[in-house]
Design a protein around this motif. Structure first.
Motif, PDB file in Angstrom:
ATOM      1  N   GLN A   9       0.856  -1.177   0.000  1.00 51.88           N
ATOM      2  CA  GLN A   9       0.000   0.000   0.000  1.00 51.88           C
ATOM      3  C   GLN A   9       0.895   1.231   0.000  1.00 51.88           C
ATOM      4  O   GLN A   9       1.887   1.291   0.722  1.00 51.88           O
ATOM      5  CB  GLN A   9      -0.905   0.013   1.231  1.00 51.88           C
ATOM      6  CG  GLN A   9      -1.786   1.256   1.300  1.00 51.88           C
ATOM      7  CD  GLN A   9      -2.916   1.092   2.279  1.00 51.88           C
ATOM      8  OE1 GLN A   9      -3.968   0.574   1.958  1.00 51.88           O
ATOM      9  NE2 GLN A   9      -2.690   1.539   3.506  1.00 51.88           N
ATOM     10  N   ARG A  33       1.575   5.050   0.893  1.00 51.91           N
ATOM     11  CA  ARG A  33       1.141   6.077   1.832  1.00 51.91           C
ATOM     12  C   ARG A  33       1.612   7.434   1.330  1.00 51.91           C
ATOM     13  O   ARG A  33       2.821   7.701   1.267  1.00 51.91           O
ATOM     14  CB  ARG A  33       1.689   5.819   3.230  1.00 51.91           C
ATOM     15  CG  ARG A  33       1.189   6.848   4.249  1.00 51.91           C
ATOM     16  CD  ARG A  33       1.822   6.704   5.628  1.00 51.91           C
ATOM     17  NE  ARG A  33       1.479   5.462   6.300  1.00 51.91           N
ATOM     18  CZ  ARG A  33       1.711   5.233   7.591  1.00 51.91           C
ATOM     19  NH1 ARG A  33       2.290   6.179   8.336  1.00 51.91           N
ATOM     20  NH2 ARG A  33       1.395   4.064   8.129  1.00 51.91           N
ATOM     21  N   ILE A  66       2.335  11.231   1.813  1.00 54.43           N
ATOM     22  CA  ILE A  66       2.679  12.082   2.950  1.00 54.43           C
ATOM     23  C   ILE A  66       3.011  13.469   2.411  1.00 54.43           C
ATOM     24  O   ILE A  66       4.045  13.664   1.765  1.00 54.43           O
ATOM     25  CB  ILE A  66       3.890  11.518   3.721  1.00 54.43           C
ATOM     26  CG1 ILE A  66       3.619  10.084   4.198  1.00 54.43           C
ATOM     27  CG2 ILE A  66       4.258  12.426   4.882  1.00 54.43           C
ATOM     28  CD1 ILE A  66       4.863   9.359   4.693  1.00 54.43           C
ATOM     29  N   HIS A  93      -2.395  10.258   3.712  1.00 54.36           N
ATOM     30  CA  HIS A  93      -2.344  10.638   5.124  1.00 54.36           C
ATOM     31  C   HIS A  93      -2.410  12.142   5.328  1.00 54.36           C
ATOM     32  O   HIS A  93      -2.196  12.618   6.449  1.00 54.36           O
ATOM     33  CB  HIS A  93      -1.077  10.073   5.764  1.00 54.36           C
ATOM     34  CG  HIS A  93      -1.260   8.715   6.357  1.00 54.36           C
ATOM     35  ND1 HIS A  93      -0.867   8.386   7.629  1.00 54.36           N
ATOM     36  CD2 HIS A  93      -1.831   7.595   5.840  1.00 54.36           C
ATOM     37  CE1 HIS A  93      -1.169   7.120   7.882  1.00 54.36           C
ATOM     38  NE2 HIS A  93      -1.747   6.622   6.805  1.00 54.36           N
ATOM     39  N   VAL A 102       7.801   8.981   7.547  1.00 59.88           N
ATOM     40  CA  VAL A 102       8.310   7.997   6.587  1.00 59.88           C
ATOM     41  C   VAL A 102       8.668   6.697   7.295  1.00 59.88           C
ATOM     42  O   VAL A 102       8.347   5.595   6.821  1.00 59.88           O
ATOM     43  CB  VAL A 102       9.521   8.572   5.824  1.00 59.88           C
ATOM     44  CG1 VAL A 102      10.218   7.495   4.990  1.00 59.88           C
ATOM     45  CG2 VAL A 102       9.076   9.725   4.921  1.00 59.88           C
ATOM     46  N   SER A 115       7.390   5.569  10.049  1.00 57.10           N
ATOM     47  CA  SER A 115       6.131   4.935  10.438  1.00 57.10           C
ATOM     48  C   SER A 115       5.528   4.143   9.283  1.00 57.10           C
ATOM     49  O   SER A 115       5.046   3.012   9.474  1.00 57.10           O
ATOM     50  CB  SER A 115       5.140   6.001  10.922  1.00 57.10           C
ATOM     51  OG  SER A 115       3.864   5.450  11.141  1.00 57.10           O
ATOM     52  N   ALA A 116       5.556   4.721   8.081  1.00 55.06           N
ATOM     53  CA  ALA A 116       5.020   4.018   6.918  1.00 55.06           C
ATOM     54  C   ALA A 116       5.805   2.741   6.634  1.00 55.06           C
ATOM     55  O   ALA A 116       5.230   1.675   6.392  1.00 55.06           O
ATOM     56  CB  ALA A 116       5.044   4.934   5.698  1.00 55.06           C
ATOM     57  N   GLU A 129       4.240  -0.254   4.521  1.00 54.02           N
ATOM     58  CA  GLU A 129       3.731   0.540   3.416  1.00 54.02           C
ATOM     59  C   GLU A 129       4.880   1.213   2.657  1.00 54.02           C
ATOM     60  O   GLU A 129       5.994   1.309   3.163  1.00 54.02           O
ATOM     61  CB  GLU A 129       2.762   1.599   3.928  1.00 54.02           C
ATOM     62  CG  GLU A 129       1.532   1.014   4.606  1.00 54.02           C
ATOM     63  CD  GLU A 129       0.640   2.060   5.237  1.00 54.02           C
ATOM     64  OE1 GLU A 129      -0.495   1.721   5.600  1.00 54.02           O
ATOM     65  OE2 GLU A 129       1.084   3.221   5.394  1.00 54.02           O
ATOM     66  N   PRO A 189       6.218   4.632   1.465  1.00 54.34           N
ATOM     67  CA  PRO A 189       6.010   6.068   1.629  1.00 54.34           C
ATOM     68  C   PRO A 189       6.300   6.829   0.344  1.00 54.34           C
ATOM     69  O   PRO A 189       7.311   6.590  -0.322  1.00 54.34           O
ATOM     70  CB  PRO A 189       7.009   6.444   2.719  1.00 54.34           C
ATOM     71  CG  PRO A 189       8.090   5.413   2.624  1.00 54.34           C
ATOM     72  CD  PRO A 189       7.440   4.154   2.138  1.00 54.34           C
ATOM     73  N   SER A 244      10.427   3.261  -1.866  1.00 54.08           N
ATOM     74  CA  SER A 244      10.103   4.565  -1.278  1.00 54.08           C
ATOM     75  C   SER A 244      10.417   5.635  -2.310  1.00 54.08           C
ATOM     76  O   SER A 244      11.272   5.449  -3.182  1.00 54.08           O
ATOM     77  CB  SER A 244      10.872   4.804   0.026  1.00 54.08           C
ATOM     78  OG  SER A 244      12.250   4.517  -0.106  1.00 54.08           O
TER      79      SER A 244
END
Length: 307
Positions: free
Chosen positions: A7, A9, A11, A50, A84, A86-87, A92, A94, A271
């Motif tokens: 997935q 994310r 940001i 997000h 980043v 956290s993703a 996920e 980022p 990423s």
């Protein structure tokens, strides 16, 4: 081997805190207005937006000891790092929507931290008109969007080099710079001294984008985490006027597409930064639309079904 699709994310980092020109703070919304989420989802990708991070306002002050807005730049990059990281921890992918390119300090330091913990080698593709390898002693402006690669390699104040917990966050050997055509005089010597691998526009002119990308991607294997930091001024200024530091003579639309498609062919991108889009200098959001087309190619869009 192709990495399973994670997935994505989104940001947003709406700031021009490290830039020489105001307006990159509007970049995340310009990408959304261009249809970023819906376009990626139309290719079967899972995308979660997000929203935007929150950080200090741009005080627009002169440099102090070679840095403009150091405290604010550090605050923004700590926030980006945490988002980043956290993703990545959540499994996920980022996608950082800039914002100016100083934010890559936070983004890539988070990626490097994750790679150290997972035991994955890291390759950073830095798609940019500029080497961004200045220091406080070399910079002609004090703008930190001209310093992120140097900071990530350990050259800078501890407020920035310490983000992510390890200094340096990366070694120059992890980086491949592509499309470079504007390097400050003192910066040129530092790039050479540091052994940074740069595929500048002369290299691309002489060798072509295909050979350039083969060289830049050489050595990547199924364990490699590939991070792409895409500064929109990587593109020729004719097709991408909506950036703060446009430079003539960059990759054409087709060269840029080939670059992105060859990255997608590796299946290793995990990423992504999309940086320095400046709607204040754009024409009818055209630069955002071009950037979106290139991001599509990074995720595998192609004219034909390829093996």
């Amino acid at each position: 081997m192709t990495r399973p699709m994670q997935q994505i994310r989104l940001i947003g980092a709406p700031t021009d805190i490290g830039a020489s020109t105001r307006g990159a703070s509007m970049g995340p919304e310009a990408l959304r207005v261009a249809g970023l989420q819906a376009t990626l989802e139309s290719h079967g990708l899972r995308v979660l937006d997000h929203g935007n991070l929150i950080g200090p306002a741009n005080p627009w002050q002169p440099p102090v000891n070679g840095y403009r807005h150091l405290a604010e730049v550090a605050a923004w990059n700590r926030t980006v790092h945490d988002a980043v990281y956290s993703a990545l921890t959540a499994g996920e992918m980022p996608m950082l929507l800039g914002g100016d390119h100083c934010l890559a300090i936070g983004s890539i330091s988070a990626v490097a931290r994750h790679c150290r913990q997972m035991g994955h080698p890291l390759r950073v593709l830095w798609l940019d008109a500029h080497a961004d390898f200045n220091t406080h002693a070399l910079t002609p402006t004090g703008n930190t969007h001209g310093m992120p690669v140097a900071v990530l390699c350990g050259h800078g104040p501890p407020e920035l080099t310490g983000i992510g917990g390890t200094c340096p966050a990366i070694q120059p050997s992890a980086v491949r710079q592509i499309g470079i055509r504007s390097v400050d005089e003192g910066e040129k010597h530092f790039v050479r001294q540091s052994g940074l691998q740069v595929f500048d526009m002369r290299y691309i002119d002489e060798m072509g984008m295909k050979r350039t990308m083969k060289a830049a991607l050489a050595g990547i294997d199924e364990n490699t985490h590939l991070h792409v930091s895409f500064d929109v001024d990587f593109l020729d200024a004719v097709i991408a006027p909506g950036v703060g530091t446009a430079v003539k003579g960059g990759p054409t639309y087709r060269e840029a597409q080939l670059c992105m498609e060859m990255i997608a062919d590796t299946g290793r991108m995990a990423s992504l930064d999309v940086m320095e889009l400046n709607p204040a200098l754009d024409v009818r959001n055209g630069t955002a639309e071009v950037a979106l087309e290139l991001v599509e190619s990074l995720f595998g869009k192609s004219t034909l079904m390829r093996r």
